[in-house]
Design an enzyme around this catalytic site. Structure first.
Site, PDB file in Angstrom:
ATOM      1  N   LEU A  25       0.825  -1.209   0.000  1.00 20.66           N
ATOM      2  CA  LEU A  25       0.000   0.000   0.000  1.00 20.66           C
ATOM      3  C   LEU A  25       0.857   1.255   0.000  1.00 20.66           C
ATOM      4  O   LEU A  25       0.463   2.284  -0.545  1.00 20.66           O
ATOM      5  CB  LEU A  25      -0.925   0.010   1.228  1.00 20.66           C
ATOM      6  N   GLY A  26       2.008   1.205   0.630  1.00 26.44           N
ATOM      7  CA  GLY A  26       2.864   2.388   0.691  1.00 26.44           C
ATOM      8  C   GLY A  26       4.213   2.076   1.300  1.00 26.44           C
ATOM      9  O   GLY A  26       4.375   1.079   2.021  1.00 26.44           O
ATOM     10  N   PHE A  30      10.582   4.576   7.414  1.00 28.35           N
ATOM     11  CA  PHE A  30      11.060   3.524   8.307  1.00 28.35           C
ATOM     12  C   PHE A  30      10.504   2.142   7.996  1.00 28.35           C
ATOM     13  O   PHE A  30      10.962   1.162   8.562  1.00 28.35           O
ATOM     14  CB  PHE A  30      10.715   3.880   9.757  1.00 28.35           C
ATOM     15  N   GLY A  31       9.490   2.039   7.141  1.00 33.02           N
ATOM     16  CA  GLY A  31       8.915   0.733   6.892  1.00 33.02           C
ATOM     17  C   GLY A  31       7.966   0.735   5.716  1.00 33.02           C
ATOM     18  O   GLY A  31       7.730   1.757   5.076  1.00 33.02           O
ATOM     19  N   LYS A  48       2.020  -2.821   8.920  1.00 34.21           N
ATOM     20  CA  LYS A  48       3.238  -2.035   8.784  1.00 34.21           C
ATOM     21  C   LYS A  48       4.412  -2.910   9.191  1.00 34.21           C
ATOM     22  O   LYS A  48       4.432  -3.471  10.296  1.00 34.21           O
ATOM     23  CB  LYS A  48       3.181  -0.786   9.659  1.00 34.21           C
ATOM     24  N   ASP A 138       4.311  14.710  12.139  1.00 33.05           N
ATOM     25  CA  ASP A 138       4.295  14.487  10.689  1.00 33.05           C
ATOM     26  C   ASP A 138       2.859  14.462  10.170  1.00 33.05           C
ATOM     27  O   ASP A 138       2.477  13.576   9.390  1.00 33.05           O
ATOM     28  CB  ASP A 138       5.022  13.189  10.334  1.00 33.05           C
TER      29      ASP A 138
END
Length: 397
Positions: A25-26, A30-31, A48, A138
């Protein structure tokens, strides 16, 4: 909210027998976030994936601890943490309508009423974080997901930190186009005020369809942010215009707090406010019965739900709870929800088709240039004299 810190530890093969990875998905700093199929409940979740290498373990632990403590209707729901030797897997609800960036960029953009409603929901989520002494650091369109009902869900707490009242932060982090001017200075900064600036950039982006600060280089972008040099399109309603101007104050002390933003007419007069929801105090008898049929012990289930233990039962309950027609945890069309039959192998081609909508982005993933900037303007935030004062307070480049 206090929770019991429990983590499921297993090998990669055991994890794969429970969660079947489908598509990416993205990809973030960091992951990676994958769409996965939760075999026991026949439902979709977002996973994630974080590597357990070098200094990543402490950061991973911080993200997990923060996500476990957050229970709010406009924050993505954390379901479970699974540890293998190499990886940490964070299991979360799957938001089927992608992220807010996709909604902003779609033809026609967001309708004004939608922008008001979604921004109000994100603001509520940020207030909940701030009330619990958590700074996100963020907040951006990539990190706001949209669920099947069209509601906003704040996500990606990889940079989030707990900040005691009066404590300042020193680390520069976030997405450059959203960064507050004080992050470029040498003095410690107020993390809560910088979150508010992020919200201002997000609100502007939602109603103007382009970012307020744009340049062809990082240095040029930094100069625009330090001067708070932006213009607001004529079509933006006055009550939204007022909130944007109020937020984009160079001095953090002059910005409203998140609680004050929620009292402004653009939010107060809308229907964005909703009651904070959590897991029911009394577990649903039908879901408990279903889980009992899957092999869970009734007493164990009720105990883990009441104590908010983040174990396999805790992950299974909300997955079943959200399996409604049209919900985010979609399952096969025309088939009732039931436990996975032993030995059944899923073919990803038989599942719904998903677009690769990112859940989180790298630094500078937002567009910085290439979008026309000659929009009609009716406002400049500060006079040249005040702009100069702001620069001197922050220090010249």
């Amino acid at each position: 909210m206090e929770v019991v810190r429990e983590t499921v530890c297993c090998d990669k093969e055991t994890f794969s027998s429970i969660y079947q990875m489908l598509t990416t998905l993205g990809r973030g700093t960091f992951g990676t976030v994958n769409l996965a199929f939760h075999m026991p409940t026949v439902s979709y979740v977002a996973v994630k994936i974080l590597a357990n290498v070098n200094g990543d373990c402490a950061r991973n632990k911080n993200e997990v601890d923060i996500m476990r403590s957050l229970v709010h209707p406009h924050i993505i729901r954390f379901l479970q943490e699974v540890q293998t030797r190499e990886m940490t897997y964070l299991i979360m609800d799957y938001a089927s309508k992608g992220n807010l960036l996709h909604q902003i960029r779609k033809p026609g953009g967001l309708q004004e009423c939608e922008a008001r409603r979604l921004f109000g929901q994100v603001a509520q989520a940020v207030k909940y974080c701030h009330d619990n002494w958590i700074v996100h650091r963020d907040i951006k369109a990539n990190n706001v997901l949209i669920d099947a009902s069209g509601n906003a869900k704040l996500c990606d707490f990889g940079l989030a930190v707990r900040v005691a009242p009066g404590k300042k932060l020193k680390t520069f982090c976030g997405t450059l186009a959203y960064c507050a001017p004080e992050l470029f200075g040498v003095e410690p900064y107020d993390g809560y005020a910088s979150d508010v600036w992020n919200l201002g950039v997000l609100l502007y982006y939602m109603v103007a369809r382009h970012l307020p600060f744009q340049a062809s280089s990082s240095m040029g972008l930094k100069q625009q942010i330090l001067a708070a040099n932006f213009s607001v399109p004529h079509h933006v309603p006055l009550d939204i215009f007022n909130v944007i101007v109020e937020i984009f104050m160079i001095s953090p002390n002059r910005r409203p707090t998140i609680s004050q933003i929620l009292t402004r007419p653009m939010i107060r007069d809308s229907q964005a406010r909703e009651s904070i929801q959590s897991l029911p105090g009394t577990p649903s008898p039908s879901i408990v019965s279903t889980m009992a049929g899957m092999g869970y012990q009734r007493e164990e289930m009720i105990e883990c739900l009441e104590d908010q233990k983040f174990d396999q039962a805790m992950a299974t309950y909300p997955s079943l709870q959200h399996q409604a027609p049209g919900g985010d945890c979609c399952h096969h069309r025309g088939k009732p929800t039931k436990p996975m039959e032993p030995g059944l192998v899923l073919n990803p081609a038989d599942l719904h088709t998903f677009s690769g909508t990112p859940l989180e982005g790298k630094l500078l993933q937002e567009p910085l240039a290439g979008i026309p900037t000659s929009h009609p303007s009716r406002f400049r935030c500060l006079s040249p004299q005040t702009q100069s004062l702001g620069k001197s307070e922050l220090g010249s480049e």
